[in-house]
Design a protein around this motif. Structure first.
Motif, PDB file in Angstrom:
ATOM      1  N   SER A 160      -2.009   6.203  11.048  1.00  0.00           N
ATOM      2  CA  SER A 160      -0.776   5.866  10.330  1.00  0.00           C
ATOM      3  C   SER A 160      -0.910   5.983   8.815  1.00  0.00           C
ATOM      4  O   SER A 160       0.027   5.670   8.092  1.00  0.00           O
ATOM      5  CB  SER A 160      -0.335   4.450  10.708  1.00  0.00           C
ATOM      6  N   ILE A 161      -2.055   6.455   8.328  1.00  0.00           N
ATOM      7  CA  ILE A 161      -2.247   6.578   6.875  1.00  0.00           C
ATOM      8  C   ILE A 161      -1.215   7.515   6.231  1.00  0.00           C
ATOM      9  O   ILE A 161      -0.650   7.171   5.189  1.00  0.00           O
ATOM     10  CB  ILE A 161      -3.687   7.021   6.544  1.00  0.00           C
ATOM     11  N   PRO A 162      -0.936   8.709   6.806  1.00  0.00           N
ATOM     12  CA  PRO A 162       0.088   9.565   6.177  1.00  0.00           C
ATOM     13  C   PRO A 162       1.450   8.883   6.082  1.00  0.00           C
ATOM     14  O   PRO A 162       2.166   9.056   5.095  1.00  0.00           O
ATOM     15  CB  PRO A 162       0.146  10.787   7.115  1.00  0.00           C
ATOM     16  N   LEU A 163       1.799   8.098   7.102  1.00  0.00           N
ATOM     17  CA  LEU A 163       3.074   7.381   7.100  1.00  0.00           C
ATOM     18  C   LEU A 163       3.099   6.326   5.995  1.00  0.00           C
ATOM     19  O   LEU A 163       4.083   6.208   5.250  1.00  0.00           O
ATOM     20  CB  LEU A 163       3.304   6.722   8.464  1.00  0.00           C
ATOM     21  N   ALA A 164       2.017   5.561   5.878  1.00  0.00           N
ATOM     22  CA  ALA A 164       1.938   4.526   4.840  1.00  0.00           C
ATOM     23  C   ALA A 164       2.010   5.145   3.444  1.00  0.00           C
ATOM     24  O   ALA A 164       2.690   4.611   2.549  1.00  0.00           O
ATOM     25  CB  ALA A 164       0.646   3.732   4.999  1.00  0.00           C
ATOM     26  N   TYR A 165       1.328   6.265   3.262  1.00  0.00           N
ATOM     27  CA  TYR A 165       1.380   6.952   1.966  1.00  0.00           C
ATOM     28  C   TYR A 165       2.807   7.369   1.632  1.00  0.00           C
ATOM     29  O   TYR A 165       3.289   7.161   0.509  1.00  0.00           O
ATOM     30  CB  TYR A 165       0.481   8.193   1.974  1.00  0.00           C
ATOM     31  N   GLU A 166       3.495   7.971   2.612  1.00  0.00           N
ATOM     32  CA  GLU A 166       4.849   8.468   2.365  1.00  0.00           C
ATOM     33  C   GLU A 166       5.818   7.312   2.100  1.00  0.00           C
ATOM     34  O   GLU A 166       6.711   7.426   1.246  1.00  0.00           O
ATOM     35  CB  GLU A 166       5.330   9.314   3.543  1.00  0.00           C
ATOM     36  N   MET A 167       5.642   6.205   2.805  1.00  0.00           N
ATOM     37  CA  MET A 167       6.495   5.042   2.554  1.00  0.00           C
ATOM     38  C   MET A 167       6.226   4.472   1.163  1.00  0.00           C
ATOM     39  O   MET A 167       7.150   4.015   0.476  1.00  0.00           O
ATOM     40  CB  MET A 167       6.278   3.983   3.639  1.00  0.00           C
ATOM     41  N   ALA A 168       4.959   4.505   0.739  1.00  0.00           N
ATOM     42  CA  ALA A 168       4.614   4.054  -0.598  1.00  0.00           C
ATOM     43  C   ALA A 168       5.209   4.985  -1.654  1.00  0.00           C
ATOM     44  O   ALA A 168       5.724   4.543  -2.683  1.00  0.00           O
ATOM     45  CB  ALA A 168       3.097   3.989  -0.742  1.00  0.00           C
ATOM     46  N   ARG A 169       5.149   6.281  -1.401  1.00  0.00           N
ATOM     47  CA  ARG A 169       5.693   7.269  -2.342  1.00  0.00           C
ATOM     48  C   ARG A 169       7.202   7.090  -2.498  1.00  0.00           C
ATOM     49  O   ARG A 169       7.734   7.115  -3.618  1.00  0.00           O
ATOM     50  CB  ARG A 169       5.387   8.682  -1.850  1.00  0.00           C
ATOM     51  N   GLN A 170       7.892   6.916  -1.368  1.00  0.00           N
ATOM     52  CA  GLN A 170       9.346   6.787  -1.420  1.00  0.00           C
ATOM     53  C   GLN A 170       9.797   5.458  -2.028  1.00  0.00           C
ATOM     54  O   GLN A 170      10.840   5.384  -2.679  1.00  0.00           O
ATOM     55  CB  GLN A 170       9.945   6.945  -0.018  1.00  0.00           C
ATOM     56  N   SER A 171       9.014   4.399  -1.808  1.00  0.00           N
ATOM     57  CA  SER A 171       9.407   3.072  -2.289  1.00  0.00           C
ATOM     58  C   SER A 171       8.852   2.742  -3.670  1.00  0.00           C
ATOM     59  O   SER A 171       9.325   1.822  -4.332  1.00  0.00           O
ATOM     60  CB  SER A 171       8.941   2.002  -1.294  1.00  0.00           C
ATOM     61  N   GLY A 172       7.803   3.487  -4.081  1.00  0.00           N
ATOM     62  CA  GLY A 172       7.164   3.204  -5.355  1.00  0.00           C
ATOM     63  C   GLY A 172       6.225   2.007  -5.293  1.00  0.00           C
ATOM     64  O   GLY A 172       5.780   1.506  -6.335  1.00  0.00           O
ATOM     65  N   LYS A 173       5.898   1.538  -4.087  1.00  0.00           N
ATOM     66  CA  LYS A 173       5.011   0.391  -3.908  1.00  0.00           C
ATOM     67  C   LYS A 173       3.588   0.861  -3.594  1.00  0.00           C
ATOM     68  O   LYS A 173       3.365   1.998  -3.162  1.00  0.00           O
ATOM     69  CB  LYS A 173       5.531  -0.500  -2.777  1.00  0.00           C
ATOM     70  N   LYS A 174       2.624  -0.031  -3.789  1.00  0.00           N
ATOM     71  CA  LYS A 174       1.233   0.283  -3.460  1.00  0.00           C
ATOM     72  C   LYS A 174       1.014   0.233  -1.950  1.00  0.00           C
ATOM     73  O   LYS A 174       1.741  -0.457  -1.232  1.00  0.00           O
ATOM     74  CB  LYS A 174       0.293  -0.722  -4.125  1.00  0.00           C
ATOM     75  N   TYR A 175      -0.009   0.960  -1.497  1.00  0.00           N
ATOM     76  CA  TYR A 175      -0.415   0.815  -0.103  1.00  0.00           C
ATOM     77  C   TYR A 175      -1.935   0.723  -0.015  1.00  0.00           C
ATOM     78  O   TYR A 175      -2.657   1.331  -0.793  1.00  0.00           O
ATOM     79  CB  TYR A 175       0.110   1.966   0.762  1.00  0.00           C
ATOM     80  N   PHE A 176      -2.389  -0.092   0.917  1.00  0.00           N
ATOM     81  CA  PHE A 176      -3.812  -0.269   1.178  1.00  0.00           C
ATOM     82  C   PHE A 176      -4.098   0.068   2.634  1.00  0.00           C
ATOM     83  O   PHE A 176      -3.209   0.003   3.488  1.00  0.00           O
ATOM     84  CB  PHE A 176      -4.263  -1.713   0.897  1.00  0.00           C
TER      85      PHE A 176
END
Length: 203
Positions: free
Chosen positions: A86-102
C-alpha cells in the motif's frame, strides 16, 4: 544428440504446461474507483480462492483510488501505512492532500534510532507480526490525527498492529481506510473502503 532431443522435448512439455496454466487462469472482474480490472483468482487451499489485487505499477488506479479515499476520509494530519503493497497508495494520498506519510516497517532498519516496536500475534494462527517506527516519526505523530491506509483489509490483523503502533506513539486514529474490504471485513462499520472483495469458496 540424445541429450539435445531430451532438452527439446522438456521445453515442449514446459510450454504446453505453461499454456494450460494461462488457459485455466480465472479472473474476477470489478470496477474500482472507476477503473475496470480483472483480478486473478489464486487458490489458498482446496476450498478457497481469493482475488489478487496489486496496485504496484497501476498508476491509473492508484491515483483514482487515492482521490476517492481522501473524499471519504475525515480530517487528518498524517498518513500511516504498513509495508509494503500500500506504499504507492499512501504516497499518492499524501501528494494529493499535502500531508506527510510514514511507513510502518516490518523489520528494524539501521537508520532507526530508538524505534517503536509492536508485536501482534494472530488469534487464528501462530504467526507473529512485528512493526517498527522510528522515534523521529513517532514524535511527529504524538497528539496528531493519523489516517491508516491499506490496499486490502481482510482479517484485520495488520490493522490491529498499525493501530497499536499509533497508540504507542501517542497518536489518535482518525480512520482506518482501504481500497477493498475482503470477505467479512466488508461488514465492518469501523473502516472506510471503496469496494467489497468477495471470497470464492469451492464446492
Amino acid at each position: 544428440m540424445f541429450g539435445f532431443g531430451s532438452k527439446k522435448k522438456k521445453e515442449a512439455q514446459t510450454e504446453k504446461t505453461e499454456g494450460k496454466a494461462i488457459t485455466d487462469m480465472r479472473f474476477h472482474e470489478m470496477t474500482i474507483a472507476g477503473c475496470k480490472r480483472q483480478l486473478p483468482l489464486c487458490a489458498i487451499n482446496d476450498k478457497l480462492d481469493i482475488a489478487a489485487f496489486l496496485m504496484f505499477g497501476d498508476v491509473e488506479i492508484t491515483i483514482a483510488a487515492a482521490k476517492e479515499l481522501l473524499e471519504k476520509s475525515p480530517e487528518f494530519d498524517i498518513i500511516l501505512t504498513p509495508e509494503a503493497k500500500s506504499i504507492p497508495l499512501a504516497y499518492e494520498m499524501a501528494r494529493q492532500s499535502g500531508k506527510k506519510y510514514f511507513v510502518a516497517r516490518k523489520g528494524m532498519k539501521l537508520y532507526m534510532t530508538e524505534p517503536l516496536e509492536v508485536v501482534v500475534k494472530s488469534i487464528t494462527t501462530a504467526n507473529v507480526q512485528h512493526l517498527f517506527l522510528s522515534s523521529e516519526e513517532a514524535a511527529q505523530m504524538k497528539d496528531k490525527k493519523v489516517l491508516i491506509v491499506d490496499d486490502v483489509i481482510s482479517t484485520g490483523e495488520s490493522l490491529k498492529a498499525v493501530e497499536a503502533l499509533i497508540e504507542k506513539a501517542g497518536g489518535i486514529v482518525a480512520a482506518k481506510t482501504a481500497v477493498l474490504a475482503e470477505g467479512d471485513a466488508a461488514d465492518r462499520t469501523d473502516i472506510v473502503f471503496l469496494e467489497k472483495l468477495p471470497l470464492f469458496f469451492k464446492d
